[in-house]
Design a protein around this motif. Structure first.
Motif, PDB file in Angstrom:
ATOM      1  N   GLU A  10       0.838  -1.206   0.000  1.00 35.41           N
ATOM      2  CA  GLU A  10       0.000   0.000   0.000  1.00 35.41           C
ATOM      3  C   GLU A  10       0.870   1.252   0.000  1.00 35.41           C
ATOM      4  O   GLU A  10       0.590   2.214  -0.717  1.00 35.41           O
ATOM      5  CB  GLU A  10      -0.903  -0.015   1.236  1.00 35.41           C
ATOM      6  CG  GLU A  10      -1.924   1.110   1.242  1.00 35.41           C
ATOM      7  CD  GLU A  10      -2.862   1.015   2.426  1.00 35.41           C
ATOM      8  OE1 GLU A  10      -3.182   2.073   2.995  1.00 35.41           O
ATOM      9  OE2 GLU A  10      -3.254  -0.108   2.781  1.00 35.41           O
ATOM     10  N   ASN A  13       2.377   1.672  -3.469  1.00 31.72           N
ATOM     11  CA  ASN A  13       1.364   2.178  -4.404  1.00 31.72           C
ATOM     12  C   ASN A  13       1.125   3.665  -4.201  1.00 31.72           C
ATOM     13  O   ASN A  13       1.045   4.434  -5.166  1.00 31.72           O
ATOM     14  CB  ASN A  13       0.050   1.416  -4.221  1.00 31.72           C
ATOM     15  CG  ASN A  13       0.133  -0.014  -4.738  1.00 31.72           C
ATOM     16  OD1 ASN A  13       0.922  -0.312  -5.635  1.00 31.72           O
ATOM     17  ND2 ASN A  13      -0.680  -0.885  -4.174  1.00 31.72           N
ATOM     18  N   HIS A  36      -6.224  -0.532  -9.977  1.00 31.02           N
ATOM     19  CA  HIS A  36      -6.353  -0.987  -8.593  1.00 31.02           C
ATOM     20  C   HIS A  36      -7.823  -1.030  -8.175  1.00 31.02           C
ATOM     21  O   HIS A  36      -8.673  -0.384  -8.773  1.00 31.02           O
ATOM     22  CB  HIS A  36      -5.572  -0.071  -7.643  1.00 31.02           C
ATOM     23  CG  HIS A  36      -4.093  -0.284  -7.701  1.00 31.02           C
ATOM     24  ND1 HIS A  36      -3.317   0.143  -8.754  1.00 31.02           N
ATOM     25  CD2 HIS A  36      -3.239  -0.890  -6.827  1.00 31.02           C
ATOM     26  CE1 HIS A  36      -2.046  -0.190  -8.534  1.00 31.02           C
ATOM     27  NE2 HIS A  36      -1.982  -0.815  -7.376  1.00 31.02           N
ATOM     28  N   ASP A  40      -8.557   0.446  -2.671  1.00 39.26           N
ATOM     29  CA  ASP A  40      -7.188   0.985  -2.659  1.00 39.26           C
ATOM     30  C   ASP A  40      -7.179   2.433  -3.137  1.00 39.26           C
ATOM     31  O   ASP A  40      -6.434   3.272  -2.609  1.00 39.26           O
ATOM     32  CB  ASP A  40      -6.268   0.137  -3.541  1.00 39.26           C
ATOM     33  CG  ASP A  40      -6.158  -1.294  -3.036  1.00 39.26           C
ATOM     34  OD1 ASP A  40      -6.146  -1.477  -1.804  1.00 39.26           O
ATOM     35  OD2 ASP A  40      -6.107  -2.220  -3.872  1.00 39.26           O
ATOM     36  N   SER A  43      -8.493   4.525  -0.326  1.00 36.82           N
ATOM     37  CA  SER A  43      -7.500   4.637   0.736  1.00 36.82           C
ATOM     38  C   SER A  43      -6.486   5.736   0.415  1.00 36.82           C
ATOM     39  O   SER A  43      -6.106   6.531   1.289  1.00 36.82           O
ATOM     40  CB  SER A  43      -6.785   3.291   0.924  1.00 36.82           C
ATOM     41  OG  SER A  43      -5.790   3.390   1.911  1.00 36.82           O
TER      42      SER A  43
END
Length: 456
Positions: A10, A13, A36, A40, A43
């Motif tokens: 994470e 990314n 994605h 994600d 987030s």
């Protein structure tokens, strides 16, 4: 190890997304970002600063941003700030692309001027669908239902039903349940996607539908809806009006949000916090939410202090008695909180019905009696071996036994009484029960001590 890997991925990314945004490489960013999962993407959006979010609004279409807001997990008071930084047309289009129930959830957190502005700009069809849901009372089935579902006439064939399903599927929230209606738009039955696939094309829907449909009223409380979906293991539940017209459906993903919201709300009340604090809020905001309850509990605590003052003469004559006050109050508070947790959970999950309330009270009374006697005997022994005072040990042990019994009974009875008064039983929170049990236990302890003062 797996959790650490997920966190590392994470972070990598997020770093890549940020680099592509700063570099201004629109195509590469979109290819990478949109590959994605929406969770994600959401987030990353939640952690982005205002400048980064402005770039996201430039690089992503309202429809793509709507997918993010479908998956986002924000505090209620954050939505207003986020929508204020968007262009009004962009925000309006974003809302129109969201599922209606999710769009309504967002609009309920915005001020009235924003809501009116977005609905005015929005296309008429989307605006009307949202308006239809906005007028339902919050926390009811109507407020969380969606109008994006598939409904077919009961006199149609499987062939025509499949055609309807294909056309409606792109915008429907679920296609696994297909709801059957009559000519008056009343709910008549339900067929599953499996039923349609296995049936012959010329078969009439009314011959394969299940006409024993479980539904909820549009005014039903969302907690009851959540309980029904959990009990029946449904993926979706139809919502009807008083004439049984099909108005919408509630899907299991919305119920998961409801369960989380209700659990958080109950936990907040049990901890005597007005709203559940989140770690990203500042100290001032957290203090503002907690102070009203703490001030109220301070006044209740003064009752305990005043009560002890009434037994000042007793404490002056036998100072040793004061040593055991925290022990007795603490044990009473703990046992009361345990009983409270059992009762509140039973009410919240629906395990406690009208006929089982007395059973719960008798069970808790028995539990309080047994635990009180055992703890009392232990305390008598400890006090005797520690201070060599058998009479004071018996006094403290008796007070412990009595306090635990009464506190356990109070901890289970008060939530049931509050629930009977149509009030959320979680308001009988741990701190309130603890304070009440402090008062009861001190009354019992010092009352016994005063009565038998001549023997001490």
């Amino acid at each position: 190890m797996m959790e650490e890997k997920v966190v590392r991925d994470e972070e990598l990314n997020d770093a890549l997304f940020t680099e592509l945004l700063i570099r201004g490489d629109v195509k590469e960013f979109r290819d990478e970002f949109l590959s994605h999962h929406p969770y994600d993407q959401a987030s990353f959006y939640e952690k982005a600063d205002s400048e980064t979010r402005q770039l996201l609004y430039q690089y992503l279409s309202p429809k793509e941003m709507a997918d993010i807001f479908e998956a986002i997990e924000l505090d209620d008071d954050d939505y207003e700030d986020l929508f204020q930084e968007m262009d009004a047309r962009y925000a309006s289009d974003l809302l129109s692309y969201m599922y209606t129930d999710d769009a309504v959830d967002v609009l309920n957190e915005l001020n009235k001027e924003q809501v009116a502005s977005y609905l005015t700009i929005m296309d008429n069809e989307s605006a009307q669908q949202i308006k239809d849901l906005l007028h339902y009372e919050e926390y009811t089935a109507g407020s969380i239902m969606t109008t994006e579902f598939v409904a077919i006439p009961k006199n149609s064939t499987v062939r025509s039903a499949m055609n309807i399903l294909r056309n409606a599927a792109p915008n429907a929230e679920t296609i696994y349940y297909v709801f059957v209606i009559d000519d008056d738009k009343k709910l008549s039955g339900i067929v599953t996607l499996r039923d349609l696939i296995l049936a012959e094309e010329d078969t009439l829907i009314k011959s394969i539908m299940n006409d024993r449909v479980v539904s909820v009223s549009v005014s039903e409380d969302q907690e009851e809806v959540a309980r029904m979906i959990k009990d029946y293991d449904f993926l979706a539940l139809p919502v009807v009006d008083f004439q049984h017209h099909l108005l919408g459906i509630i899907t299991v993903d919305d119920i998961i949000d409801v369960l989380e919201e209700e659990a958080s709300d109950d936990y907040s009340k049990l901890a005597a916090v007005s709203d559940m604090d989140t770690f990203d809020k500042g100290s001032f905001t957290a203090a503002k939410k907690r102070l009203p309850w703490l001030i109220l509990l301070t006044f209740l605590g003064m009752l305990t202090a005043n009560l002890m003052g009434m037994f000042e003469a007793t404490l002056d004559q036998v100072a040793l008695l004061a040593v055991f006050i925290p022990l007795i109050a603490g044990m009473a508070g703990n046992s009361g909180t345990q009983a409270l947790a059992v009762a509140v959970r039973g009410i919240a999950t629906g395990d406690i019905e009208e006929q089982s309330k007395m059973k719960l009270l008798f069970r808790e009374a028995g539990t309080g009696l047994i635990t009180g006697i055992v703890c009392g005997i232990v305390v008598v022994g400890l006090v005797y071996f520690w201070k060599g005072e058998l009479l004071i040990g018996v006094l403290v042990g008796t007070a412990v036994s009595s306090s635990i019994f009464v506190a356990t009974l109070a901890g289970s009875f008060i939530p049931l009484l509050i629930h009977r008064m149509k009030i959320d039983p979680a308001v009988a929170s741990g701190p309130f029960i603890t304070t009440l049990n402090d008062i009861i236990s001190i009354l019992i302890y010092l009352g016994l001590a005063t009565t038998f003062l001549s023997s001490l």
